[in-house]
Design a protein around this motif. Sequence first.
Motif, short mmCIF file in Angstrom:
data_model
loop_
_atom_site.label_atom_id
_atom_site.label_comp_id
_atom_site.label_asym_id
_atom_site.label_seq_id
_atom_site.Cartn_x
_atom_site.Cartn_y
_atom_site.Cartn_z
N VAL A 8 0.85 -1.19 0.00
CA VAL A 8 0.00 0.00 0.00
C VAL A 8 0.89 1.24 0.00
O VAL A 8 1.74 1.40 0.88
CB VAL A 8 -0.94 0.03 1.23
CG1 VAL A 8 -1.83 1.26 1.18
CG2 VAL A 8 -1.77 -1.24 1.31
N LEU A 9 0.69 2.09 -0.99
CA LEU A 9 1.41 3.36 -1.10
C LEU A 9 0.43 4.48 -0.75
O LEU A 9 -0.73 4.44 -1.17
CB LEU A 9 1.95 3.56 -2.51
CG LEU A 9 2.87 2.46 -3.04
CD1 LEU A 9 3.20 2.72 -4.51
CD2 LEU A 9 4.13 2.36 -2.22
N SER A 10 0.89 5.50 0.00
CA SER A 10 -0.01 6.58 0.39
C SER A 10 0.77 7.83 0.78
O SER A 10 1.99 7.80 0.93
CB SER A 10 -0.88 6.13 1.57
OG SER A 10 -0.09 5.86 2.71
N ASN A 11 0.02 8.90 0.95
CA ASN A 11 0.55 10.18 1.41
C ASN A 11 -0.33 10.70 2.54
O ASN A 11 -1.52 10.39 2.61
CB ASN A 11 0.52 11.23 0.30
CG ASN A 11 1.56 10.99 -0.77
OD1 ASN A 11 2.63 10.47 -0.49
ND2 ASN A 11 1.24 11.36 -1.99
N ALA A 12 0.27 11.54 3.34
CA ALA A 12 -0.51 12.36 4.27
C ALA A 12 -1.10 13.50 3.46
O ALA A 12 -0.59 13.84 2.39
CB ALA A 12 0.38 12.90 5.39
N THR A 13 -2.18 14.10 3.96
CA THR A 13 -2.74 15.26 3.26
C THR A 13 -1.76 16.42 3.37
O THR A 13 -0.97 16.51 4.31
CB THR A 13 -4.09 15.68 3.86
OG1 THR A 13 -3.90 16.02 5.22
CG2 THR A 13 -5.13 14.59 3.73
N GLU A 14 -1.82 17.30 2.39
CA GLU A 14 -0.92 18.47 2.39
C GLU A 14 -1.20 19.40 3.56
O GLU A 14 -0.30 20.04 4.08
CB GLU A 14 -1.03 19.22 1.07
CG GLU A 14 -0.39 18.48 -0.08
CD GLU A 14 -0.39 19.29 -1.36
OE1 GLU A 14 -0.43 20.53 -1.29
OE2 GLU A 14 -0.36 18.67 -2.43
N THR A 15 -2.46 19.48 3.97
CA THR A 15 -2.83 20.39 5.05
C THR A 15 -2.95 19.69 6.40
O THR A 15 -3.23 20.32 7.40
CB THR A 15 -4.17 21.08 4.74
OG1 THR A 15 -5.17 20.07 4.53
CG2 THR A 15 -4.06 21.95 3.49
N GLY A 16 -2.73 18.37 6.40
CA GLY A 16 -2.90 17.60 7.63
C GLY A 16 -1.66 17.56 8.50
O GLY A 16 -0.64 18.18 8.21
#
Length: 113
Positions: A8-16
């Motif tokens: 699973v590949l993912s990112n945190a939100t830019e504003t989070g």
Amino acid sequence: MAKGILLVLSNATETGNEEEFNRWYNEVHAPEIVQRGAAVSFRRFKSSGVPLGKGIPEPGQEYACVYEIEAETVEDVEAIAQRLEQTKDQSQGVSPDMDLTSVRASFMVPVTS
């Protein structure tokens, strides 16, 4: 012994809050996937930012989670996916700090010759 993986590949939100995203993933989400019987273990990684080679771009996701799964065949994977569906009411939900649009995932089984 686990034979396949769920990647699973993912990112945190830019504003989070990236720290909260990682706490949630490490302490809540990934252990929950193991507890629900979909995986036997997991490890998380963060991109180093160093490309493999010229002209080989990194994926757009900064984080990877590798779950070890008991799967050798597509049928094994289908059973795991069904288990996740059947236990979805046990989910503690998704962190608001996770960018769901960035998520890419793949069940992978061993290549045999």
